[in-house]
Design a protein around this motif. Structure first.
Motif, PDB file in Angstrom:
ATOM      1  N   MET A  70      54.320 121.154  35.956  1.00 15.23           N
ATOM      2  CA  MET A  70      53.708 121.653  34.752  1.00 15.23           C
ATOM      3  C   MET A  70      54.829 121.917  33.753  1.00 15.23           C
ATOM      4  SD  MET A  70      51.289 125.002  34.156  1.00 15.23           S
ATOM      5  CE  MET A  70      50.518 124.771  35.702  1.00 15.23           C
ATOM      6  N   HIS A  71      54.563 121.555  32.504  1.00 18.35           N
ATOM      7  CA  HIS A  71      55.481 121.821  31.403  1.00 18.35           C
ATOM      8  C   HIS A  71      54.721 122.596  30.344  1.00 18.35           C
ATOM      9  CE1 HIS A  71      57.052 118.131  33.248  1.00 18.35           C
ATOM     10  NE2 HIS A  71      58.232 118.550  32.863  1.00 18.35           N
ATOM     11  N   CYS A  72      55.346 123.599  29.773  1.00 15.00           N
ATOM     12  CA  CYS A  72      54.720 124.386  28.707  1.00 15.00           C
ATOM     13  C   CYS A  72      55.470 124.136  27.404  1.00 15.00           C
ATOM     14  CB  CYS A  72      54.748 125.863  29.057  1.00 15.00           C
ATOM     15  SG  CYS A  72      53.790 126.250  30.523  1.00 15.00           S
ATOM     16  N   PHE A  73      54.754 123.620  26.421  1.00 21.53           N
ATOM     17  CA  PHE A  73      55.308 123.347  25.104  1.00 21.53           C
ATOM     18  C   PHE A  73      54.630 124.276  24.098  1.00 21.53           C
ATOM     19  CE2 PHE A  73      55.475 119.392  27.534  1.00 21.53           C
ATOM     20  CZ  PHE A  73      56.811 119.038  27.395  1.00 21.53           C
ATOM     21  N   LYS A  74      55.105 124.248  22.873  1.00 22.37           N
ATOM     22  CA  LYS A  74      54.522 125.096  21.826  1.00 22.37           C
ATOM     23  C   LYS A  74      53.056 124.733  21.564  1.00 22.37           C
ATOM     24  CE  LYS A  74      55.292 126.742  17.159  1.00 22.37           C
ATOM     25  NZ  LYS A  74      56.168 126.731  15.989  1.00 22.37           N
ATOM     26  N   ALA A  75      52.758 123.438  21.556  1.00 24.25           N
ATOM     27  CA  ALA A  75      51.416 122.989  21.182  1.00 24.25           C
ATOM     28  C   ALA A  75      50.501 122.658  22.357  1.00 24.25           C
ATOM     29  CB  ALA A  75      51.531 121.760  20.278  1.00 24.25           C
ATOM     30  N   HIS A  76      51.056 122.546  23.563  1.00 27.54           N
ATOM     31  CA  HIS A  76      50.200 122.190  24.695  1.00 27.54           C
ATOM     32  C   HIS A  76      50.881 122.486  26.037  1.00 27.54           C
ATOM     33  CE1 HIS A  76      52.731 118.594  24.208  1.00 27.54           C
ATOM     34  NE2 HIS A  76      52.475 118.330  25.475  1.00 27.54           N
ATOM     35  N   VAL A  77      50.060 122.447  27.077  1.00 23.18           N
ATOM     36  CA  VAL A  77      50.547 122.540  28.455  1.00 23.18           C
ATOM     37  C   VAL A  77      50.319 121.168  29.075  1.00 23.18           C
ATOM     38  CG1 VAL A  77      50.182 123.596  30.717  1.00 23.18           C
ATOM     39  CG2 VAL A  77      50.016 124.991  28.648  1.00 23.18           C
ATOM     40  N   ARG A  78      51.334 120.641  29.737  1.00 21.01           N
ATOM     41  CA  ARG A  78      51.235 119.319  30.362  1.00 21.01           C
ATOM     42  C   ARG A  78      51.256 119.485  31.880  1.00 21.01           C
ATOM     43  NH1 ARG A  78      54.818 114.938  27.938  1.00 21.01           N
ATOM     44  NH2 ARG A  78      52.973 114.843  26.635  1.00 21.01           N
ATOM     45  N   VAL A  79      50.192 119.019  32.522  1.00 24.20           N
ATOM     46  CA  VAL A  79      50.110 119.030  33.981  1.00 24.20           C
ATOM     47  C   VAL A  79      50.505 117.642  34.464  1.00 24.20           C
ATOM     48  CG1 VAL A  79      48.614 119.380  35.969  1.00 24.20           C
ATOM     49  CG2 VAL A  79      48.260 120.731  33.888  1.00 24.20           C
ATOM     50  N   THR A  80      51.432 117.599  35.413  1.00 22.60           N
ATOM     51  CA  THR A  80      51.946 116.334  35.941  1.00 22.60           C
ATOM     52  C   THR A  80      51.326 116.039  37.296  1.00 22.60           C
ATOM     53  OG1 THR A  80      54.049 116.755  34.847  1.00 22.60           O
ATOM     54  CG2 THR A  80      54.043 115.078  36.563  1.00 22.60           C
ATOM     55  N   PHE A  81      50.780 114.852  37.427  1.00 20.59           N
ATOM     56  CA  PHE A  81      50.272 114.371  38.710  1.00 20.59           C
ATOM     57  C   PHE A  81      51.207 113.256  39.163  1.00 20.59           C
ATOM     58  CE2 PHE A  81      46.500 116.179  36.715  1.00 20.59           C
ATOM     59  CZ  PHE A  81      45.979 116.938  37.746  1.00 20.59           C
ATOM     60  N   PHE A  82      52.018 113.538  40.196  1.00 21.42           N
ATOM     61  CA  PHE A  82      53.034 112.592  40.635  1.00 21.42           C
ATOM     62  C   PHE A  82      52.447 111.288  41.165  1.00 21.42           C
ATOM     63  CE2 PHE A  82      55.364 116.622  40.740  1.00 21.42           C
ATOM     64  CZ  PHE A  82      56.413 116.270  39.922  1.00 21.42           C
ATOM     65  N   LYS A  83      51.257 111.311  41.690  1.00 22.69           N
ATOM     66  CA  LYS A  83      50.577 110.086  42.121  1.00 22.69           C
ATOM     67  C   LYS A  83      49.301 109.910  41.299  1.00 22.69           C
ATOM     68  CE  LYS A  83      52.630 109.889  46.614  1.00 22.69           C
ATOM     69  NZ  LYS A  83      52.675 108.900  47.647  1.00 22.69           N
ATOM     70  N   GLY A  84      49.439 110.152  40.013  1.00 20.63           N
ATOM     71  CA  GLY A  84      48.300 110.145  39.104  1.00 20.63           C
ATOM     72  C   GLY A  84      47.592 108.822  38.962  1.00 20.63           C
ATOM     73  N   THR A  85      48.298 107.717  39.221  1.00 18.28           N
ATOM     74  CA  THR A  85      47.632 106.410  39.133  1.00 18.28           C
ATOM     75  C   THR A  85      46.656 106.202  40.281  1.00 18.28           C
ATOM     76  OG1 THR A  85      49.494 105.362  40.250  1.00 18.28           O
ATOM     77  CG2 THR A  85      49.485 105.291  37.844  1.00 18.28           C
ATOM     78  N   GLU A  86      46.689 107.077  41.286  1.00 18.30           N
ATOM     79  CA  GLU A  86      45.767 106.981  42.416  1.00 18.30           C
ATOM     80  C   GLU A  86      44.524 107.838  42.215  1.00 18.30           C
ATOM     81  OE1 GLU A  86      47.582 107.198  46.301  1.00 18.30           O
ATOM     82  OE2 GLU A  86      49.491 106.482  45.482  1.00 18.30           O
ATOM     83  N   LEU A  87      44.480 108.611  41.126  1.00 19.82           N
ATOM     84  CA  LEU A  87      43.327 109.456  40.836  1.00 19.82           C
ATOM     85  C   LEU A  87      42.265 108.645  40.106  1.00 19.82           C
ATOM     86  CD1 LEU A  87      45.203 112.652  39.594  1.00 19.82           C
ATOM     87  CD2 LEU A  87      44.425 112.133  41.913  1.00 19.82           C
ATOM     88  N   LYS A  88      41.007 108.994  40.345  1.00 20.86           N
ATOM     89  CA  LYS A  88      39.888 108.317  39.697  1.00 20.86           C
ATOM     90  C   LYS A  88      39.072 109.326  38.920  1.00 20.86           C
ATOM     91  CE  LYS A  88      40.927 104.463  41.726  1.00 20.86           C
ATOM     92  NZ  LYS A  88      42.092 103.860  41.262  1.00 20.86           N
ATOM     93  N   PRO A  89      38.898 109.194  37.632  1.00 20.50           N
ATOM     94  CA  PRO A  89      39.662 108.302  36.758  1.00 20.50           C
ATOM     95  C   PRO A  89      41.080 108.834  36.580  1.00 20.50           C
ATOM     96  CG  PRO A  89      38.311 109.745  35.432  1.00 20.50           C
ATOM     97  CD  PRO A  89      37.961 110.050  36.879  1.00 20.50           C
ATOM     98  N   MET A  90      41.982 107.957  36.200  1.00 19.27           N
ATOM     99  CA  MET A  90      43.365 108.369  35.992  1.00 19.27           C
ATOM    100  C   MET A  90      43.468 109.285  34.768  1.00 19.27           C
ATOM    101  SD  MET A  90      45.866 105.118  36.585  1.00 19.27           S
ATOM    102  CE  MET A  90      44.984 103.979  35.544  1.00 19.27           C
ATOM    103  N   PRO A  91      44.329 110.296  34.832  1.00 20.29           N
ATOM    104  CA  PRO A  91      44.607 111.063  33.617  1.00 20.29           C
ATOM    105  C   PRO A  91      45.128 110.124  32.519  1.00 20.29           C
ATOM    106  CG  PRO A  91      45.447 112.216  35.539  1.00 20.29           C
ATOM    107  CD  PRO A  91      45.011 110.855  35.994  1.00 20.29           C
ATOM    108  N   ALA A  92      44.793 110.409  31.286  1.00 17.79           N
ATOM    109  CA  ALA A  92      45.016 109.484  30.177  1.00 17.79           C
ATOM    110  C   ALA A  92      46.483 109.214  29.831  1.00 17.79           C
ATOM    111  CB  ALA A  92      44.296 109.990  28.935  1.00 17.79           C
ATOM    112  N   LYS A  93      47.335 110.205  29.939  1.00 19.65           N
ATOM    113  CA  LYS A  93      48.704 110.060  29.436  1.00 19.65           C
ATOM    114  C   LYS A  93      49.604 109.385  30.468  1.00 19.65           C
ATOM    115  CE  LYS A  93      51.957 112.159  26.504  1.00 19.65           C
ATOM    116  NZ  LYS A  93      52.043 111.379  25.336  1.00 19.65           N
TER     117      LYS A  93
END
Length: 62
Positions: A1-24
């Motif tokens: 997880m990364h916290c920025f001024k405008a948003h929080v970003r959650v990282t999925f290390f095997k995100g391409t295996e998720l259905k549906p895949m996270p957009a970013k």
């Protein structure tokens, strides 16, 4: 997880295996991100589904 001024970003290390895949996309193979902003909020149902899927995936070997 990364916290920025405008948003929080959650990282999925095997995100391409998720259905549906996270957009970013990431520069790192297999990694996908889910950005949460105050304006857009969080899609709780989808987020919980991704976390449940991620728990079932094998862990990263460092």
């Amino acid at each position: 997880m990364h916290c920025f001024k405008a948003h929080v970003r959650v990282t999925f290390f095997k995100g391409t295996e998720l259905k549906p895949m996270p957009a970013k996309e990431s520069k790192v193979a297999g990694v996908r991100y889910y950005d949460i902003t105050e304006a857009a909020g969080i899609d709780e149902k989808q987020f919980v589904d991704w976390v449940k899927q991620a728990v079932l995936l094998p862990g990263e070997k460092m």
